[in-house]
Design an enzyme around this catalytic site. Sequence first.
Site, PDB file in Angstrom:
ATOM      1  N   ASP A   1     -11.723   8.143   4.827  1.00  0.00           N
ATOM      2  CA  ASP A   1     -10.634   8.588   5.573  1.00  0.00           C
ATOM      3  C   ASP A   1     -10.520  10.068   5.102  1.00  0.00           C
ATOM      4  OD1 ASP A   1      -8.325  10.196   5.083  1.00  0.00           O
ATOM      5  OD2 ASP A   1      -7.322   8.330   3.739  1.00  0.00           O
TER       6      ASP A   1
ATOM      7  N   TYR B   1       0.950  -1.284  -0.085  1.00  0.00           N
ATOM      8  CA  TYR B   1       0.108  -0.326   0.044  1.00  0.00           C
ATOM      9  C   TYR B   1       0.868   1.510  -0.011  1.00  0.00           C
ATOM     10  CZ  TYR B   1      -3.468   3.481   1.353  1.00  0.00           C
ATOM     11  OH  TYR B   1      -3.963   4.393   2.208  1.00  0.00           O
TER      12      TYR B   1
ATOM     13  N   ASP C   1      -3.246   4.129  10.102  1.00  0.00           N
ATOM     14  CA  ASP C   1      -4.510   3.904   9.327  1.00  0.00           C
ATOM     15  C   ASP C   1      -4.749   2.489   9.927  1.00  0.00           C
ATOM     16  OD1 ASP C   1      -5.359   6.044   7.496  1.00  0.00           O
ATOM     17  OD2 ASP C   1      -3.857   4.560   5.620  1.00  0.00           O
TER      18      ASP C   1
END
Length: 125
Positions: A38, A14, A99
């Site tokens: 997000d 990612y 995250d």
Amino acid sequence: MNTPEHMTAVVQRYVAALNAGDLDGIVALFADDATVEDPVGSEPRSGTAAIREFYANSLKLPLAVELTQEVRAVANEAAFAFTVSFEYQGRKTVVAPIDHFRFNGAGKVVSMRALFGEKNIHAGA
């Protein structure tokens, strides 16, 4: 159940895809029915098309993304702290989110939530 090694590798892919501006590489990490929130508190984006659109907008500026701590991965979930640096209209900005990924049995991300607020957005040097 996903192994910590698999989930850590997905996080590393990612980050690499964000740095490379690789939209297809990012989207490939997500399940077809995944959600992206997000930042946390915003309207979640659901499904491949919405996730592709979100990341296409995110990649309009070149990003410099770097993990700042080790990935925490256990029981089909991973969390990771990192920085995202970019320049817009001559001004450098650094965002420092954490995250959270949740994985399905096939090893795909089914939920991504980005935790950050105003105190995590800084003027770059």
